[in-house]
Every structure is written in C-alpha cells, then in structure tokens.
Design an enzyme around this catalytic site. Sequence first.
Site, PDB file in Angstrom:
ATOM      1  N   ALA A  10      78.092  50.525  28.182  1.00 35.20           N
ATOM      2  CA  ALA A  10      77.472  50.584  29.586  1.00 35.20           C
ATOM      3  C   ALA A  10      78.283  50.162  30.597  1.00 35.20           C
ATOM      4  O   ALA A  10      79.531  50.120  30.416  1.00 35.20           O
ATOM      5  CB  ALA A  10      76.593  49.382  29.266  1.00 35.20           C
ATOM      6  N   LYS A  15      85.295  49.026  29.659  1.00 39.22           N
ATOM      7  CA  LYS A  15      86.011  50.246  29.125  1.00 39.22           C
ATOM      8  C   LYS A  15      87.353  50.253  29.848  1.00 39.22           C
ATOM      9  O   LYS A  15      88.256  50.789  29.092  1.00 39.22           O
ATOM     10  CB  LYS A  15      85.027  51.470  29.298  1.00 39.22           C
ATOM     11  N   ASP A  83      89.846  58.091  31.638  1.00 40.82           N
ATOM     12  CA  ASP A  83      88.805  57.203  32.019  1.00 40.82           C
ATOM     13  C   ASP A  83      87.781  58.124  32.695  1.00 40.82           C
ATOM     14  O   ASP A  83      88.055  59.222  33.117  1.00 40.82           O
ATOM     15  CB  ASP A  83      89.473  56.643  33.045  1.00 40.82           C
ATOM     16  N   GLU A  84      86.496  57.647  32.561  1.00 41.57           N
ATOM     17  CA  GLU A  84      85.330  58.115  33.276  1.00 41.57           C
ATOM     18  C   GLU A  84      85.248  59.527  32.599  1.00 41.57           C
ATOM     19  O   GLU A  84      85.005  60.747  33.328  1.00 41.57           O
ATOM     20  CB  GLU A  84      85.544  58.432  34.829  1.00 41.57           C
ATOM     21  N   ALA A  85      85.500  59.483  31.276  1.00 42.34           N
ATOM     22  CA  ALA A  85      85.256  60.731  30.584  1.00 42.34           C
ATOM     23  C   ALA A  85      83.843  61.682  30.440  1.00 42.34           C
ATOM     24  O   ALA A  85      83.911  62.809  30.166  1.00 42.34           O
ATOM     25  CB  ALA A  85      85.549  60.650  28.931  1.00 42.34           C
ATOM     26  N   GLN A  86      82.932  60.956  31.029  1.00 48.28           N
ATOM     27  CA  GLN A  86      81.443  61.526  31.093  1.00 48.28           C
ATOM     28  C   GLN A  86      81.443  62.578  31.964  1.00 48.28           C
ATOM     29  O   GLN A  86      80.980  63.717  31.990  1.00 48.28           O
ATOM     30  CB  GLN A  86      80.390  60.459  31.526  1.00 48.28           C
TER      31      GLN A  86
END
Length: 130
Positions: A10, A15, A83-86
């Site tokens: 979340a 992360k 990072d921010e792999a979405q």
Amino acid sequence: MAKLFWRYGAMAAGKTLALLGVAHNYERLGRSVVVYTAAIDDRYGEGTVGTRLGLQRPARTFAADTVFRASDLPADTACVLVDEAQFLTPEQARQLHQIAVLGGVPVICYGLRTDFRGEGCAGARALSAL
C-alpha cells in the site's frame, strides 16, 4: 540464474525505504546497483528516489518509451532496482525479466499493485504474471 522480484504494498508502506536499504546493502559490500524510477514521479525532483523520512538518491528515469536492455547497464551491475514499478508497461516488465533471466542480473521492482479504484495497474499485472 538471477530472478525478477516483485515487491508491492500500500501507499506509505515503506517500499521505497526498503529499496534504498537494498541499494545500501549492495553498495556496502562493494557491489554496484542501478536504480530506476518513473519519470512521472517527480515528488523529490526529476530522477530522484526519495522517502518521507528524507532519504534520497539519484536514479535513472523510465517512461513508456524506455527500453530496458542488459547491454545498457554498466558491466559491474550486481542488481537493478525499480521504484514506482506500477508505471511500467507490460513490455518493459518482460524486458526486465529478460535482464534477470538471460542477463543474470537480479531485478527487484517495488510499487503499487492497484490504483485508488482497486483496479490493477498494467505494470503490476505484468510483474505478477511473470
């Protein structure tokens, strides 16, 4: 054989803090890491991975047109951290998987699994499938 790892959680779950810890541990052992973050995420400045605690480090940025290739990494790269792999495209997730499996460099991706509506992000769905 190296692997592609997908770490999700979340918002405000830590992360990025975990990513920075992994980078620190590799570098403390004299190993080299390459860190990427989404170009769209400029909360801490363009090309910067940062946390609310104030920890920051420079990073390469990726956008939808970025191509990930093992040949673009320095020869001594021990790990790739994303990072921010979405925000990855499904093709980029496959490219990172190839870097890990064929290139022999571990890749660890951190990001959100779903958006605020609870719908899966394209990059997260692809990483989960891989």
